[in-house]
Design a protein around this motif. Structure first.
Motif, PDB file in Angstrom:
ATOM      1  N   GLU A  66      41.893  43.274  52.667  1.00 30.22           N
ATOM      2  CA  GLU A  66      43.339  43.258  52.421  1.00 30.22           C
ATOM      3  C   GLU A  66      43.786  41.923  51.837  1.00 30.22           C
ATOM      4  O   GLU A  66      44.650  41.870  50.953  1.00 30.22           O
ATOM      5  N   SER A  67      43.190  40.839  52.307  1.00 28.70           N
ATOM      6  CA  SER A  67      43.573  39.508  51.822  1.00 28.70           C
ATOM      7  C   SER A  67      43.240  39.321  50.349  1.00 28.70           C
ATOM      8  O   SER A  67      43.935  38.590  49.639  1.00 28.70           O
ATOM      9  N   LEU A  68      42.179  39.970  49.890  1.00 24.54           N
ATOM     10  CA  LEU A  68      41.776  39.807  48.492  1.00 24.54           C
ATOM     11  C   LEU A  68      42.789  40.395  47.518  1.00 24.54           C
ATOM     12  O   LEU A  68      42.737  40.109  46.326  1.00 24.54           O
ATOM     13  N   SER A  69      43.713  41.218  48.015  1.00 22.98           N
ATOM     14  CA  SER A  69      44.748  41.781  47.137  1.00 22.98           C
ATOM     15  C   SER A  69      45.931  40.834  46.960  1.00 22.98           C
ATOM     16  O   SER A  69      46.830  41.121  46.161  1.00 22.98           O
ATOM     17  N   VAL A  70      45.949  39.717  47.692  1.00 19.83           N
ATOM     18  CA  VAL A  70      47.049  38.757  47.600  1.00 19.83           C
ATOM     19  C   VAL A  70      46.709  37.697  46.553  1.00 19.83           C
ATOM     20  O   VAL A  70      45.612  37.142  46.574  1.00 19.83           O
ATOM     21  N   PRO A  71      47.618  37.399  45.628  1.00 20.55           N
ATOM     22  CA  PRO A  71      47.346  36.342  44.643  1.00 20.55           C
ATOM     23  C   PRO A  71      47.367  34.969  45.318  1.00 20.55           C
ATOM     24  O   PRO A  71      48.378  34.572  45.908  1.00 20.55           O
ATOM     25  N   THR A  72      46.257  34.264  45.251  1.00 19.05           N
ATOM     26  CA  THR A  72      46.159  32.961  45.905  1.00 19.05           C
ATOM     27  C   THR A  72      45.699  31.899  44.921  1.00 19.05           C
ATOM     28  O   THR A  72      45.165  32.213  43.853  1.00 19.05           O
ATOM     29  N   PHE A  73      45.907  30.652  45.296  1.00 17.27           N
ATOM     30  CA  PHE A  73      45.353  29.528  44.540  1.00 17.27           C
ATOM     31  C   PHE A  73      44.914  28.472  45.544  1.00 17.27           C
ATOM     32  O   PHE A  73      45.329  28.479  46.708  1.00 17.27           O
TER      33      PHE A  73
END
Length: 463
Positions: A260-267
């Motif tokens: 689920e976390s991999l679907s969030v745009p992160t930097f």
């Protein structure tokens, strides 16, 4: 008139006895019916729990229990917890034995009200077991081939009187065929060119196959992966000689959260911090139970108080919340999984009180006895692998949080000052992974500068 008559029953004083006779049936209908057999359900021990595993039964069939007594230990996706009964009675039948799993809300045992009701509960348990055994999945339509229909017999048509297509007449003339003796198979017995060719013995030309649809034409040969196809969980064949071990409830939850976390745009942003003074402070306070991780947690809490956007969270994909409390979740590896106990109100607690809270949380973590509020209330996370000699790493953002800090080990580093002189300082590299929907580069850089200022001059941590 009927309404008036009924009204007079209650208003005329001389008919009070009749009114009581009318009210009596209502009292009988409101009599309480007590259940003789009750179900003990699989409880939802956390907001993410979908099923639970029975670790052990603290009671056995035939034991009498009272309201509030623990009857079973259930492994949720985060901890092992005692489940209490809400009623008095006798454990008549255990539906899910130790080691078995059941979805949330499913019955796991039957509770009889008295000795006389035990047989009734056991009969009900047998009926439930039989019903579950008879359940079979519906047949798939794709797996069932449609019945093969026998071809209809060809209609035999009598020779016509020369009714034929122009092409058929031309072929008959070329091959010197008496067209009046040809049996037509076309509409209304009309002679076609194929009928003439059949009499002459000419094999019909194979029809060209229609062009494949665009999707089929663009499909690569077998063995080449479809790059543009929709990604789905790959089911790979087992490696020969390998032992397949299914996920535990905790590992399944970790896997689901990470996907689920991999679907969030992160930097990610890295920052080097000088730790000479922090290391010196640690040497002073470690005898009082304060770890370096707690010093970093306290420094992060103080920095978050000045940069509340980094402590914010986005839970619905449409809005974000400024959290009023600074609760830092700390990653702890345990046997068979990973838990994140939460230190609440970090900015308002001194490091010695945090150390006391942390020892209690760590003990409950290792025994898998954390309550849901002790692992699900984090607003920011910290993961420290420096004690294992790790220099740097990137952490995966937990669902529902704005940022997570990954901390490596302190290393001696040669540093040049503005005058060109060199010195050796201990440095620690921290990497922060942030939700780019609510946190931007400038916000994270400002937070890390504040965090570095506190960590490099840590006297305020002990105030």
């Amino acid at each position: 008139m009927a309404s008036l008559a009924s009204l007079s029953i209650y208003t005329v004083p001389g008919r009070a006895g009749r009114a009581e006779s009318v009210k009596a049936p209502r009292r009988r209908r409101m009599a309480v019916v007590r259940a003789k057999v009750r179900e003990i359900f699989m409880p939802a021990l956390s907001s993410t729990m979908t099923e639970g595993k029975i670790v052990s039964w603290t009671t056995a069939e035939g034991d009498r229990v009272s309201k509030g007594d623990p009857v079973v230990v259930v492994e949720s996706d985060k901890a092992d917890m005692d489940v209490e009964t809400f009623h008095d009675g006798i454990i008549a039948a255990v539906l899910v034995p130790a080691g078995g799993t059941a979805p949330v809300g499913a019955p796991i045992a039957l509770l009889a009200e008295s000795e006389e009701d035990v047989a009734l509960a056991q009969a009900r348990a047998q009926a439930l077991s039989k019903a579950q055994g008879e359940e079979t999945p519906p047949p798939h339509a794709a797996a069932t081939a449609p019945p093969t229909m026998a071809p209809a017999p060809a209609t035999v048509t009598a020779p016509t009187n020369g009714i034929a297509t122009p092409h058929a007449k031309k072929l008959a003339k070329q091959h010197r065929v008496d067209i009046s003796n040809v049996v037509g198979t076309g509409p209304n017995g009309r002679i076609t060119a194929a009928d003439v060719e059949a009499v002459v013995g000419i094999q019909p030309k194979p029809k060209a196959a229609p062009p494949p649809p665009p999707a089929a034409r663009s499909a690569p040969p077998a063995g080449i992966p479809l790059v543009a196809a929709v990604r789905q969980p790959a089911v790979l064949p087992p490696v020969p000689g390998a032992t397949v071990v299914p996920f535990t409830s905790m590992q399944s939850t970790v896997s689901r959260n990470m996907v689920e976390s991999l679907s969030v745009p992160t930097f990610r942003v890295g920052y080097a911090i000088k730790t000479d003074k922090l290391d010196a402070l640690y040497e002073k306070v470690k005898l009082k139970g304060v770890t370096k991780t707690l010093l970093l947690v306290k420094a992060a809490g103080m920095a978050l108080a000045q940069h509340p956007v980094v402590n914010a969270s986005c839970r619905d994909g449409k809005s974000f919340s400024y959290n009023s409390s600074i609760n830092i979740a700390v990653a702890v590896a345990i046997e068979g999984g990973l838990l994140t106990p939460v230190l609440e109100d970090v900015d308002k607690s001194d490091i010695y009180l945090l150390a006391q809270k942390w020892r209690a949380l760590l003990k409950k973590t290792r025994m898998k006895q954390l309550q849901p509020s002790e692992y699900s209330s984090g607003t920011f996370s910290l993961s420290n692998l420096g004690m294992f000699g790790v220099d740097r790493f990137d952490a995966i953002l937990p669902p529902g949080q704005g940022a997570i800090m990954a901390v490596g080990a302190s290393r001696p580093t040669v540093i040049a000052d503005k005058n060109g002189f060199f010195s050796i300082k201990n440095e620690m590299l921290v990497n922060v992974t942030a939700d780019h929907r609510i946190i931007y580069g400038a916000d994270l850089a400002a937070f890390l500068q504040t965090f570095a200022k506190i960590a490099e001059d840590p006297e305020s941590l002990t105030l």
